[in-house]
Structures are given as C-alpha cells and as structure tokens.
Design an enzyme around this catalytic site. Structure first.
Site, PDB file in Angstrom:
ATOM      1  N   GLY A 213       0.813  -1.207  -0.220  1.00  0.00           N
ATOM      2  CA  GLY A 213      -0.195  -0.267   0.212  1.00  0.00           C
ATOM      3  C   GLY A 213       0.814   1.486   0.138  1.00  0.00           C
TER       4      GLY A 213
ATOM      5  N   VAL B 260       7.258   3.574  12.835  1.00  0.00           N
ATOM      6  CA  VAL B 260       7.149   5.405  13.693  1.00  0.00           C
ATOM      7  C   VAL B 260       6.186   4.247  14.635  1.00  0.00           C
ATOM      8  CG1 VAL B 260       4.580   6.196  13.022  1.00  0.00           C
ATOM      9  CG2 VAL B 260       6.090   5.654  10.953  1.00  0.00           C
TER      10      VAL B 260
ATOM     11  N   CYS C   8      -4.851 -11.854   4.782  1.00  0.00           N
ATOM     12  CA  CYS C   8      -5.612 -12.565   4.229  1.00  0.00           C
ATOM     13  C   CYS C   8      -6.490 -14.054   4.955  1.00  0.00           C
ATOM     14  CB  CYS C   8      -4.815 -13.688   3.593  1.00  0.00           C
ATOM     15  SG  CYS C   8      -4.855 -14.544   2.178  1.00  0.00           S
TER      16      CYS C   8
ATOM     17  N   LYS D 226      -8.647  -7.173   4.302  1.00  0.00           N
ATOM     18  CA  LYS D 226      -6.916  -7.257   4.289  1.00  0.00           C
ATOM     19  C   LYS D 226      -6.658  -7.653   3.759  1.00  0.00           C
ATOM     20  CE  LYS D 226      -8.027  -5.157   9.439  1.00  0.00           C
ATOM     21  NZ  LYS D 226      -7.939  -4.476   8.847  1.00  0.00           N
TER      22      LYS D 226
ATOM     23  N   CYS E 177      -9.778 -13.641  -2.804  1.00  0.00           N
ATOM     24  CA  CYS E 177      -9.061 -14.743  -2.273  1.00  0.00           C
ATOM     25  C   CYS E 177      -8.863 -16.122  -3.270  1.00  0.00           C
ATOM     26  CB  CYS E 177      -9.963 -14.817  -1.168  1.00  0.00           C
ATOM     27  SG  CYS E 177      -9.194 -16.500  -0.723  1.00  0.00           S
TER      28      CYS E 177
END
Lengths: 114, 444
Positions: free
Chosen positions: B55, B119, B206, B353, B388
């Site tokens: 992403g 982060v 997944c 996700k 999927c």
C-alpha cells in the site's frame, strides 16, 4: 478496460522476468527472418501450410503438458473457462512455433523449387 | 450500431467485452505508459507515508505521477519487500522462498526521501509523526500504511522462533516462517497423525490463508499416502470459518466431504510447544486441552501500537478494540483528520485486508489525496473490493472476489467463483505476483 490494462501489465511483468530468454529468441527469430528475406527463391506463401502444421502440432503437444508445468493436471479442468485458458496458452506456444517454422519452411520450399 | 430489430440482442456484459476487445490495440500501444492521464497538480506539500508495504509504495508511486513539486517521505525500517500473498505457496511446497523476497528500494519512485526507521507514534493534532529513533517528522498530509500487528503474545507459551519445530507452524510471520512451516508439514505428512488448524476471532489479513493451509495439508497427506492415518480438525474462535456466508457454507460442505472436522467458538489461548498440547477456551471461559502432532497457529491481529495508541484509531464501535485506523470506508479518508488517509490492512473497514484490496484502493487513495491537496473534496468511492484465490488442492483453486457487503463480484463475467478451477490456480501461481508488481509500481 481495466482488466485489459491489468492483463497487459501482467504480461509485461512476466516478460521482464524472462527478458534474457525473450531477447535471445527475438534475435534468433530476427536472424531467421532476415536470412529467409534475403535469400533468393524463398517462397513465403508456399511455406505457410507447413509452418501452420508445425504450429498445430506444437499446440497439440503443449496442451496436455501445460497443466503439469504448473503443478496441476488435466483432471483439474473444472469448467469451460479452464479449457479455454488451456487452449489459449497452448495456442500461444503454437504461434511461436509458427513464427520460427515459417522462415525455415519458406526457405525449404525455395530449395525444393530449384 | 445495430438498428435491425430482428437481429440478436447483445447482453450488456458481452457488449462491454466486445468494446474492450475493439479497444485492445489502442491499449496495447500504451502498455508502457504511466496510468495518470491528467496534468500533475503543482504543490509544495510534504506527504509522509508510514509503512512501505504494498500500500505505502503503491501510493508513493501514484502520488509521484499525480503531483508536481511535492515532497514525499516514506518511513519504514524494512529493507526487504515480501510478497505476502505467496506465503501459502511457500508454506505448502509449491514455491521456493526466493519468490517472495525482493528489495524495497527497487520499487520506490525516484526523488523520494526514505527514513529507515519505524513510526513509533502519531501526533495528528500537530501534524507530525515520531519515529522509534526519536525523530519528529512534520507533514502536511499523511498516508497510514503500517499494516497489522501479529499479536502472538495473546497466545500463552507461543514462540515464533520455534515455528518449524515440534510440529508448530504458522504461515503469517515471515518468509522464513513459511519455509519452516513447509519443512514441518513434510515431516508430518511422512507419518500422518493429528493436525489442528486454528482461527482467531479478530479481523485477519488474508482471511483465506487458514483455509488454504487446511485444504493443502489434506492434499499433502493424501499424496503422501498417510491421510488414512491422520485427522485434521479446524478450531474456529468464531461461528464460521470465512466472513462471506456463501463461501463459508461452500467450504464447510467441502470439508465435510473431505473429512476435515470443524469446531466453533474455540479460541487458542495457550500452547505447550514441547509437549505438543494446545489449550482452547470457549466464550464461557471453559478451557480444553488438545494434543496434536501438527498445529497451524493463526495469530490474533490488531493495529500496531503506534496507531492503536494514537488519536487516529477508532474511539468507539467495532473497530475500536483492535485500534484500527478510523477512515471513511468509501473515501478512505480519516473521519476526523481530513489530511490523513489510510491504505491496506490498517484500515478499520468492514472487510478487505488483502493485496487485492490495495490493488483497487491505492489508485483511489492517491486520487482522493491529490484532490484534497488541490483544495477539492475526496470524490472517488471504494466498494470494498477484495479477492481470495482459495486453493482447494495442488492444481486447483476458487477465485473468490467480493465487496464490503459480502456480495460476490467476479471481475470477469464468465468466472464461476465457487468452481474448482485450473484457471484460478494458474492465476494464483503465475499471474498474481506480476499483477502485484504492477500495482506496486503504480501502474494498475
């Protein structure tokens, strides 16, 4: 449209991973075509049926082998989409075979004519 | 145009395909062209992207094409880029581990600033992030792409370093864990025995992976000739094994026919790795021990602490417990901080996700962020698309695509989502990584 763009990118990425092989094949094919083009008496039209025959033969041989190359089997063909894809991939191999066989076949026809 | 009323009518789906095929030569000519067609937006904005998974890098590449003059900073310590959708193939012996390992640097756009640190905290009120090394980085706009935290610590006695030993496996943590899982699976299938597969109650990245591992374990036992001496039981902490009902029902039907037992509402609470004993707990708190020869552990998942402990997380509702990012599910823009967007697994949205979600949402996030930078409203909506390729055995899979509502949404009209298919398998093993790379580079 998006799916076509995606498929083109998939083909591009696969080609990037195979570029040495593809480059070697393209050079070899270029040499074959150039040789046939410059050779006197090359009979392109007469050479086409044999080249197409080679393509069909390669397609017929490749089709049952393709599942195995991908860790699958013919028994895993679930529905028509599977068969259509298998035939499309096999046709791709056949098309490559035609591309290589055509200049060779055309030169052979030219030699036979003499 | 066909004006003859007697001629056959072409249904809309077929018409779209014919139009697309007619346009194919034009598209082919533009195959190497970058996707953005509009002029780049001139800006001096500083955009920080937290996380360099699929992403983060996909959005960075997209923004590099959409914006002219922006400063883009990517914050992530990780140098290796892993193709995570390939982990199940590594863990079941289909792929070598090298196929899921690349370098992050190879995919980042030119001109980007890469801060090789994690982060550790977000301060959205002050438009700043703080790294683990103590660096404070101010931003004008922020993209949160941190992914999930695998919370193995919720399982008492669990040791990620022991994966691959004593029949302990898990496909999720890393390429090395996937490789070790395959080694343990080989050892187990040589003799057979009692296999326990687990599923936690949290949102999963997944979510098909635990199912794929179960299908493939059964297939490996069958091929090794030890299926008759084996038992596979799937322990779900939920009331189902998959969030989309029609898929859940289909899988349960298949497992019944394949002899895979399923028990519901059983959460893996503890594991004694040396003794090969797992402890499950019911919603009523009842604990039960199960001996095993092979276990596949799926960890509970939540947002990383940096997000969970910040004001960016959902403060109430179903996504608050996991600390997921509070984004609008349509625009993927933060609901309270309009200069913040989310991409990928970190988003507190109903589903999605997966890499396929990023494939469809990365262009949208980049576009909406560019619109906001230009002073306009985020105007593109995401439908929650995810996908999927559910492996049912070596050589066959189902290509399941769905949206936020759990509706099956096949990309191609001829695909039968619940059909065992060589084509779906071929997609999984040959075509999805190239597609992933194209997404990563910001082209699709």
């Amino acid at each position: 449209m998006y799916e076509i763009w995606l498929m083109l990118n998939i083909v591009w990425e696969i080609a990037l991973g195979l570029w040495p092989l593809l480059l070697a094949a393209a050079v070899l094919w270029g040499i074959l075509m150039l040789t046939a083009w410059r050779r006197a008496g090359t009979r392109w039209r007469a050479g086409l049926p044999l080249a197409l025959g080679v393509g069909v033969l390669v397609m017929a041989v490749a089709a049952p082998l393709i599942p195995g190359w991908n860790r699958s089997t013919l028994a895993d063909m679930g529905y028509w989409v599977d068969w259509a894809n298998l035939l499309a991939v096999a046709a791709g191999f056949g098309a490559v075979a035609v591309a290589f066989a055509w200049p060779l076949s055309a030169m052979r026809q030219g030699l036979a004519q003499r | 145009m066909n004006d003859n009323p007697a001629s056959p009518r072409i249904d809309p789906a077929r018409r779209r395909w014919l139009q697309a095929l007619a346009a194919a030569p034009v598209v082919a000519g533009a195959a190497s062209a970058p996707a953005p067609a509009r002029a780049a937006i001139k800006t001096s904005a500083h955009i920080v992207i937290a996380g360099s998974g699929l992403g983060g890098i996909a959005v960075a590449n997209r923004l590099a094409g959409l914006l002219d003059g922006a400063k883009i900073t990517l914050v992530d310590r990780k140098e290796e880029h892993n193709y995570q959708p390939g982990y199940t193939l590594v863990a079941t012996g289909v792929w070598p581990v090298e196929k899921v390992r690349d370098r992050n640097a190879d995919f980042q756009p030119a001109g980007i600033t890469w801060v090789k640190d994690m982060v550790a905290g977000f301060d959205p009120a002050a438009n700043a992030v703080v790294t683990a090394g103590g660096q404070r980085i101010a931003y004008d706009f922020l993209v949160v792409a941190t992914g999930v935290q695998l919370d193995f610590a919720q399982i008492e006695g669990m040791d990620v370093g022991a994966i691959g030993t004593h029949g302990l496996t898990s496909v999720y943590p890393s390429p090395q864990a996937a490789q070790a899982t395959w080694a343990a699976m080989q050892a187990f299938t040589a003799k057979g025995g009692n296999a326990v597969m687990t599923l936690p109650a949290t949102p999963l990245k997944c979510a098909g992976a635990p199912l794929k591992m179960s299908f493939m374990l059964r297939d490996r036992l069958l091929k090794a000739g030890t299926l008759g001496a084996s038992k596979i039981s799937f322990q779900s902490a939920l009331g189902n094994v998959f969030g989309v009902k029609v898929v859940n029902d289909n899988v349960l039907e298949r497992w019944q026919a394949l002899g895979i037992d399923v028990e519901f509402s059983r959460k893996l609470a503890a594991i004694d790795i040396g003794a090969r004993r797992a402890t499950f707990v019911s919603p009523e708190g009842e604990r039960q021990e199960m001996p095993y020869d092979f276990i596949h552990v799926v960890p509970p998942m939540r947002a990383p602490d940096a997000v969970k402990n910040s004001d960016l997380a959902w403060q109430a509702g179903p996504f608050a417990a996991g600390g997921w990012l509070e984004v609008d599910k349509s625009t993927l823009q933060h609901r309270r901080y309009p200069n913040v967007f989310g991409i990928g697994d970190i988003n507190g949205t109903p589903r999605g996700k997966t890499a396929a979600t990023v494939k469809k949402s990365a262009p949208l996030v980049a576009h909406n962020l560019a619109e906001v930078i230009a002073g306009r409203q985020a105007n593109e909506s995401f439908d929650g698309y995810t996908s999927c390729p559910l492996i049912t055995r070596e050589g066959s899979a189902m290509l399941i695509e769905f949206d936020y509502e759990g509706r099956l949404t096949p990309s191609l009209p001829m695909i039968e989502p619940l059909q065992d298919s060589f084509f779906a398998w071929l997609m999984k093993v040959r075509m999805l990584k190239p597609a992933y790379l194209a997404v990563l580079k910001g082209r699709v």
